[in-house]
Structures are given as structure tokens and as C-alpha cells.
Write an enzyme that holds these catalytic residues in place. Structure first.
Site, PDB file in Angstrom:
ATOM      1  CG  PHE A  51       1.175  48.064 -18.561  1.00 51.94           C
ATOM      2  CD1 PHE A  51       0.240  47.297 -18.366  1.00 51.94           C
ATOM      3  CD2 PHE A  51       1.718  48.332 -19.896  1.00 51.94           C
ATOM      4  CE1 PHE A  51      -0.307  46.356 -19.400  1.00 51.94           C
ATOM      5  CE2 PHE A  51       1.418  47.611 -20.841  1.00 51.94           C
ATOM      6  CZ  PHE A  51       0.370  46.693 -20.630  1.00 51.94           C
ATOM      7  N   GLY A  95      10.090  53.229 -24.371  1.00 45.52           N
ATOM      8  CA  GLY A  95       8.690  52.630 -23.934  1.00 45.52           C
ATOM      9  C   GLY A  95       7.588  53.375 -23.639  1.00 45.52           C
ATOM     10  CB  SER A 134       4.276  57.159 -19.535  1.00 48.02           C
ATOM     11  OG  SER A 134       4.857  56.356 -20.569  1.00 48.02           O
ATOM     12  CB  SER A 159      15.586  50.802 -27.273  1.00 53.91           C
ATOM     13  OG  SER A 159      16.544  51.514 -26.273  1.00 53.91           O
ATOM     14  CG  ASP A 170       7.807  51.829 -18.366  1.00 54.25           C
ATOM     15  OD1 ASP A 170       8.045  50.767 -17.978  1.00 54.25           O
ATOM     16  OD2 ASP A 170       6.627  52.386 -18.516  1.00 54.25           O
ATOM     17  CG  HIS A 217      10.073  45.685 -17.724  1.00 52.06           C
ATOM     18  ND1 HIS A 217      10.497  47.030 -18.298  1.00 52.06           N
ATOM     19  CD2 HIS A 217       8.997  46.122 -17.107  1.00 52.06           C
ATOM     20  CE1 HIS A 217       9.806  47.983 -17.978  1.00 52.06           C
ATOM     21  NE2 HIS A 217       8.958  47.527 -16.989  1.00 52.06           N
ATOM     22  NE  ARG A 234      20.471  45.783 -26.397  1.00 51.57           N
ATOM     23  CZ  ARG A 234      19.996  44.551 -26.504  1.00 51.57           C
ATOM     24  NH1 ARG A 234      20.667  43.412 -26.043  1.00 51.57           N
ATOM     25  NH2 ARG A 234      18.838  44.025 -26.909  1.00 51.57           N
ATOM     26  CG  HIS A 270       6.964  52.517 -14.457  1.00 48.81           C
ATOM     27  ND1 HIS A 270       6.171  51.951 -15.137  1.00 48.81           N
ATOM     28  CD2 HIS A 270       6.603  52.914 -13.211  1.00 48.81           C
ATOM     29  CE1 HIS A 270       4.923  51.818 -14.457  1.00 48.81           C
ATOM     30  NE2 HIS A 270       5.334  52.681 -13.225  1.00 48.81           N
ATOM     31  CG  ASP A 271       6.970  48.806 -14.271  1.00 49.68           C
ATOM     32  OD1 ASP A 271       6.020  48.738 -13.827  1.00 49.68           O
ATOM     33  OD2 ASP A 271       7.281  49.106 -15.622  1.00 49.68           O
TER      34      ASP A 271
END
Ligand code: SAH
Ligand code: MG
Length: 211
Positions: A17, A46, A52, A124, A141, A144, A151, A169-170
């Protein structure tokens, strides 16, 4: 073809993405930062199938840095069955769950980045509470959703060294372009006075820790 252009072309071709221009921006900013501070520890939250990870890994290799790539590899909410970002080819036929780990591993192997890019498989927030190594670059990333993304910001951004980079990101300032939680944490980072903006490409924001 140089090593870097080979890696960037590979990254562009991987499922994910991350639009190529944002991937290049990820690489460019990480490369610049790595040149100023080599042999550093970087963290990606992520990783999905490794797109990425290769953009960042290409820069990490140039600066002899180590990039940890953290993911539980079972996908975010929007990757699950019935959601718009579901890819049925990523489902593990044994247990019916999404599993991107083999795909991520294949990507890193194809990129010949295994000495530079190290996977961390887990939730995470659990890893964050036991991870004591300061970071020179953090890319957020992961999930979401409200709680997960907040967190990630609260538990991981505090590990960044002064002078280190925070990439998010995003980030969409307009709700019609996407979910608002990454934008909220980006705003919080700026409002804290601890981070300042250095670059912006598409939905990618790059900040530096100033104190
Ligand atoms: N950075 C990737 C895309 C990541 S998609 C790219 O650009 O190619 C978001 C990823 O976050 C998914 O793979 C999902 O499994 C992971 N994720 C979501 N919530 C998580 C959590 N709480 N802990 C660990 N990983 C998580
Ligand atoms: Mg993303």
C-alpha cells in the site's frame, strides 16, 4: 544497474500500500539521515509483504544500519476477509488466518537484504515494552485503528534519539481521503514540541526529533 536502483525497482514491484513516490521519499530521507549517522538502529512498525522494508532496507544497507521490521503478520483490520484490502492469496490454508510472514521473508531474501533487515514477529505493544535499544529512525505504518496507532506512537516514538527521524504513513488531513488516526498522531508529535516537520510526500510525513 546499481545496487540501489535494483532495490528500488524491486520495491516498486512488491504488493503493498505504498505508492512508488512515497517509497522513494522513504528511501531518500532515510538515506540522508543514514549518511549523517551510520551504524544506527532503525525500526519499522508494520511490514506486510516487505515493500516499505525494501525501500528502508536499501537506505539502511548504504549506511551500515540495522533495520528491524516488526509485524505480527496476521494483517490489520482492513486486511481481513470481507474488508476492502483483503488479499485471499495471503491466507494460510492450515488455519485460515492471514499470514504475510512467508511473503515478507521471500521479499527480503530476493532483495538480498538479510544481513541488514531483521524481522520481529509479534504484537507491537508487547515488543515495545521490552525493547530498550534507542532508535535513530522509526517508521510507523502498523494498525490504523485508534488504540493501536496511538500505542505505537506513545510506546515507540519516545525511543527515538535526539536528531532521529520519525516517519508516519497514511496521514490524511482530509477525512474523505482516509482514516484520521495517523493524522492525529502526526499532529500530536508536532504539538509536543519534541518533533518538527522536515518533509511531506503524499501521505508520508517525515519529522525529526529536536529534543
Ligand atoms: N509498511 C507496509 C504496509 C503495512 S500494512 C508497506 O508499506 O508495504 C500494516 C501492517 O501492520 C500489517 O501487515 C499488519 O499485520 C500490521 N499490524 C497491524 N497491527 C499490528 C500490531 N498491533 N502489531 C504488529 N503488527 C501490526
Ligand atoms: Mg501505509
Amino acid at each position: 544497474m546499481t545496487r540501489v536502483s535494483e532495490l528500488l525497482a524491486l520495491a516498486d514491484s512488491i504488493t503493498g500500500f505504498m505508492p512508488p513516490d512515497e517509497g522513494r521519499a522513504l528511501f531518500d530521507n532515510a538515506l540522508l539521515h543514514g549518511a549523517r549517522k551510520p551504524n544506527a538502529t532503525w525500526m519499522e512498525i508494520g511490514s506486510y509483504c516487505g515493500k516499505s522494508s525494501v525501500y528502508l532496507g536499501a537506505a539502511a544497507e548504504q549506511s551500515s544500519s540495522l533495520l528491524y521490521c516488526l509485524d505480527h503478520h496476521h494483517g490489520s483490520e482492513e486486511n481481513q476477509v470481507g474488508w476492502p484490502h483483503h488479499d485471499p492469496t495471503l491466507v494460510d490454508l492450515e488455519d485460515g488466518r492471514l499470514n504475510t510472514l512467508p511473503h515478507w521473508q521471500r521479499t527480503v531474501a530476493r532483495a538480498r537484504l538479510e544481513s541488514t533487515v531483521v524481522g520481529v514477529v509479534g504484537e507491537s505493544s508487547i515488543v515495545a515494552q521490552h525493547f530498550a535499544q534507542p532508535l535513530d529512525l522509526l517508521f510507523i505504518d502498523g494498525g490504523h485503528g485508534h488504540d493501536v496507532a496511538w500505542r505505537d506512537f506513545q510506546l515507540w516514538a519516545r525511543k527515538i534519539n535526539t536528531g532521529g527521524l520519525l516517519m508516519i504513513h497514511d496521514v490524511f488531513s482530509n477525512p474523505s481521503d482516509g482514516g484520521q488516526v495517523p493524522y492525529e498522531i502526526y499532529r500530536a508529535a508536532l504539538q509536543s514540541g519534541v518533533f518538527v516537520d522536515v518533509a511531506e510526500v503524499g501521505s508520508l510525513r517525515v519529522l525529526v526529533r529536536i529534543r
